[in-house]
Design a protein around this motif. Structure first.
Motif, PDB file in Angstrom:
ATOM      1  N   GLU A   9       1.232  -1.110   0.148  1.00  0.00           N
ATOM      2  CA  GLU A   9      -0.389   0.053  -0.025  1.00  0.00           C
ATOM      3  C   GLU A   9       0.631   1.263  -0.058  1.00  0.00           C
ATOM      4  N   LYS A  35       1.594  -0.284  10.485  1.00  0.00           N
ATOM      5  CA  LYS A  35       1.287  -1.388   9.825  1.00  0.00           C
ATOM      6  C   LYS A  35       2.625  -1.662   8.250  1.00  0.00           C
ATOM      7  N   GLN A  93       1.297 -10.057   5.169  1.00  0.00           N
ATOM      8  CA  GLN A  93      -0.304 -10.033   4.880  1.00  0.00           C
ATOM      9  C   GLN A  93      -0.608  -9.234   3.615  1.00  0.00           C
ATOM     10  N   GLU A  94      -1.126  -9.310   2.616  1.00  0.00           N
ATOM     11  CA  GLU A  94      -1.787  -8.015   1.856  1.00  0.00           C
ATOM     12  C   GLU A  94      -2.705  -6.351   2.744  1.00  0.00           C
ATOM     13  N   ASN A  95      -3.349  -7.834   3.534  1.00  0.00           N
ATOM     14  CA  ASN A  95      -4.751  -6.713   4.062  1.00  0.00           C
ATOM     15  C   ASN A  95      -3.669  -6.521   5.061  1.00  0.00           C
ATOM     16  N   VAL A  96      -3.395  -5.258   4.927  1.00  0.00           N
ATOM     17  CA  VAL A  96      -3.071  -4.268   6.513  1.00  0.00           C
ATOM     18  C   VAL A  96      -3.844  -4.317   8.001  1.00  0.00           C
ATOM     19  N   ALA A  97      -5.425  -4.748   7.545  1.00  0.00           N
ATOM     20  CA  ALA A  97      -6.353  -4.658   9.175  1.00  0.00           C
ATOM     21  C   ALA A  97      -5.804  -5.675   9.294  1.00  0.00           C
ATOM     22  N   GLU A  98      -5.415  -7.377   8.579  1.00  0.00           N
ATOM     23  CA  GLU A  98      -4.825  -7.916   9.328  1.00  0.00           C
ATOM     24  C   GLU A  98      -3.486  -8.304   9.972  1.00  0.00           C
ATOM     25  N   ARG A  99      -2.741  -7.140   9.272  1.00  0.00           N
ATOM     26  CA  ARG A  99      -1.171  -7.869  10.043  1.00  0.00           C
ATOM     27  C   ARG A  99      -1.339  -7.236  11.566  1.00  0.00           C
ATOM     28  N   SER A 113      -3.148 -14.981   6.006  1.00  0.00           N
ATOM     29  CA  SER A 113      -3.298 -15.064   4.534  1.00  0.00           C
ATOM     30  C   SER A 113      -2.202 -15.351   3.652  1.00  0.00           C
TER      31      SER A 113
END
Length: 668
Positions: free
Chosen positions: A507, A517, A589-595, A616
């Protein structure tokens, strides 16, 4: 008359009724016992002795009674601030009520506010047990939840170290901290003192991770486990006076008895009182004069310290560290090549020796460096305010003529990449040292993100920016591209993307969006590099070349995680190594919120009781390369590694060709 007797019986029964537990469990997993059996008799004897024992005054009882299958083990634990008489009373209430509520179960546990009682036919001593457990929470919501949670985490983490270092009689700590809107938070942590220091710490850290599940954003809560418990409120719920006097009194030698042929008389006693009446005031007056004199002498020193502490964000605060150019010239032997430590995009780094004999590292910014006066002052302001054992320390700076220099502490073992990517030197980093380095980097980032007065994002975390001191402790360096946040900001945008390709989050590369993140992503890459001893830019397996993140993900998913591990790592816990790979993949992980946050990462590293979620798939390295080819400016700066100028030129060319790094265009 009958009505009166009925009311009287009800009142008497209510008076004699046992108070209700906060919570209790009757466990059927270990079987039942029958009335008047050997187990039943042993249980009654044990609990009766436990609740009436007057020899123990520190609130922890662990006793056994009986033999073989009829043996009963029991633990009684009172809160650390509870007086001995109240403790025994609480345990006696527990004994009566728990055997009533669980009349046949061989294992049971119950909690009051002041105590816990548990018994079982299995061994329960010196063992961490997190189940069964329960939560309680205050219905009121916290003011400014983010700041409240940050203060709470810091408070409880500090108490954990105090409690876990307690002795075999008490592992208990309380404290308070100022939260948002000048609100005071009170915290309490406790373990059964038969646990080791590490087990106690792990149990409490695991309890802290449960707070978001039960008490997120609440202004009070508890996590109660058999082996440990935590509680926090916005009011003081413990007896401070009892805490202060809860430690055992110091050993005192008995006073010698007066001799039997003493000649003391009433007149003698009168003379003694007269002497005391004259001497004590004189001594007190002299002591008072000395104290006043010392305070006056120290007043200026304290005033100077307070002035420096209150100087805030103004540039004059780091100006107290300002050195003149001539001093630095002498220290570096006129910036001689023999003193040169490294070369990077910002300019060369030299070793220097100040007039007082102190060794330093001097970063001399290049005239064509992208770091202008604004960035230079930014780095001075940031680094001057940061004090942490895992951050490099700023010793001084120079802004004179056209010269801009930063003077850091000298770190003798150069940087992490000097060891970890060298086929020979990486053997010096066994797993114990690598794990210590990973943990140190994590602690440094937690400080930058959450614990420092200002929230700071590094944005260029990589192996060459991790310096190693004489004990191989890691120190995060080079804050030249750090973005300064106010404490309530969590992310930002920039039209100028700076960093090192392979470490940058997708991102950030694609859209210029960065947050804490972003650093978590870089940390994940760094963890995988430390475990594998391989650069992220390319892993060659036969004829195939792929990035380390993708390679690690494929092997972890296929259950062949050992393929990722550096073959020189012949020691160390395999489970610990695999856990670090797992944590690294969670971070990328690509999704920021999942880190996870860095605070969560630190808990994962320190506590095996924290269950790791499944990661993921990370962002594809090749897709990021093609999408970002026109968006990235990558600068390499190694303040620790020794490189010749020709090596640096080669590296710069490789970065431009292989890492798709393009200089940012400026208007003509």
């Amino acid at each position: 008359m009958v009505l009166f007797l009925s009311i009287l019986i009800i009142l008497i029964s209510q008076i004699n009724a046992q108070p209700e537990f906060l919570y209790n469990f009757c466990l059927n997993d270990n079987g039942n016992y029958t009335a008047n059996s050997s187990y039943h008799n042993n249980l009654n004897t044990l609990l009766s002795n436990l609740s009436t024992n007057t020899q123990i005054d520190y609130g922890f009882y662990n006793f056994s009674h009986g033999l073989g299958n009829d043996k009963v083990n029991a633990i009684g634990l009172c809160r650390g601030d509870v007086k001995p008489d109240n403790c025994r009373s609480c345990l006696n209430d527990s004994r009566v009520l728990l055997t009533e509520l669980c009349p046949n179960q061989k294992e049971a546990i119950g909690w009051y506010d002041n105590c816990m009682l548990r018994y079982s036919n299995r061994s329960i001593f010196s063992t961490v047990e997190i189940l069964p457990s329960f939560f309680k929470w205050n219905n009121g919501n916290a003011t400014d939840a983010d700041q409240f949670n940050t203060v709470l985490t810091n408070l409880l983490n500090g108490l954990i170290s105090q409690a876990s270092s307690g002795d075999s009689r008490r592992k208990f700590a309380v404290g308070n901290a100022t939260g948002p809107a000048f609100q005071t938070l009170f915290g309490l942590v406790q373990c059964t003192p038969d646990l080791s220091e590490q087990d106690c710490s792990d149990c409490l850290l695991g309890a802290i991770t449960e707070i978001p599940r039960c008490c997120d954003d609440k202004k009070g809560g508890r996590v109660i486990r058999p082996s440990c418990n935590i509680r926090y409120e916005i009011y003081r719920f413990y007896e401070l006076a009892n805490v202060a006097t809860s430690s055992p009194p110091p050993t005192m030698l008995p006073l010698s008895p007066p001799p039997t042929d003493s000649l003391s008389t009433e007149g003698n006693s009168s003379n003694t009182r007269t002497v005391i009446a004259i001497v004590v005031p004189i001594v007190a007056f002299v002591v008072l004069v000395i104290i006043i004199f010392i305070c006056l002498r120290m007043r200026k020193s304290w005033k100077h310290i307070e002035d420096e502490a209150e100087s805030g964000d103004e540039i004059r605060s780091p100006e107290t560290l300002q050195l003149d150019f001539a001093t630095i010239m002498v220290a570096t032997n006129n910036f001689s090549d023999t003193n040169k430590l490294g070369q990077g995009g910002f300019g060369p780094v030299y070793k220097g020796i100040l007039s007082n004999g102190q060794e330093v590292a001097v970063k001399r910014l290049s005239g064509n460096s992208f770091q202008g006066d604004i960035e230079f002052k930014n780095e001075v302001l940031l680094v001057a305010k940061l004090q942490h054992r895992n951050l490099v320390t700023l010793q001084g700076f120079c802004l004179e003529r056209k010269e801009r220099l930063l003077v850091y502490e000298f770190v003798p073992n150069k940087s992490l990449d000097f060891f970890i990517f060298d086929q020979v030197k990486r053997a010096q980093l066994d797993w114990e040292r690598r794990y210590k380095i990973i943990g140190g980097i994590a602690r440094g980032l937690v400080y930058l993100h959450e614990d420092s007065r200002l929230r700071i994002i590094h944005r260029d975390l990589k192996a060459s920016n991790i310096l190693l001191d004489e004990m191989m402790n890691p120190k995060i360096s080079d804050f030249g591209m750090a973005r300064l946040f106010a404490t309530d900001q969590t992310q930002g945008n920039t039209s100028r993307v700076v960093g090192t390709y392979g470490y940058m989050a997708p991102e950030y590369m694609l859209y210029g969006q960065f947050s804490v993140k972003s650093d978590v992503f870089s940390f994940g890459v760094l963890v995988l590099e430390i475990v594998s001893g391989t650069k992220n830019s390319g892993v060659r397996r036969g004829e195939n070349v792929e990035d380390l993140v993708t390679y690690a993900w494929k092997n972890w998913r296929e259950g062949t995680g050992s393929n990722i591990v550096d073959p020189t790592l012949t020691d160390g816990s395999r489970n610990e190594i695999m856990r670090c790979i797992h944590i690294g993949l969670l971070c990328v992980q690509e999704n920021v919120a999942e880190r996870p946050s860095m605070a969560s990462v630190l808990l994962m590293l320190n506590s095996y009781s924290v269950t790791l979620p499944l990661p993921s798939q990370p962002a594809s390295f090749n897709s990021r390369r093609s999408l970002s080819a026109n968006a990235i400016h990558s600068e390499e700066y190694n303040s620790g590694a020794t490189k010749s100028s020709s090596e640096s030129q080669i590296q710069s060319v490789q970065a431009s060709v292989n890492d798709a790094s393009i200089t940012e265009p400026f208007p003509r």
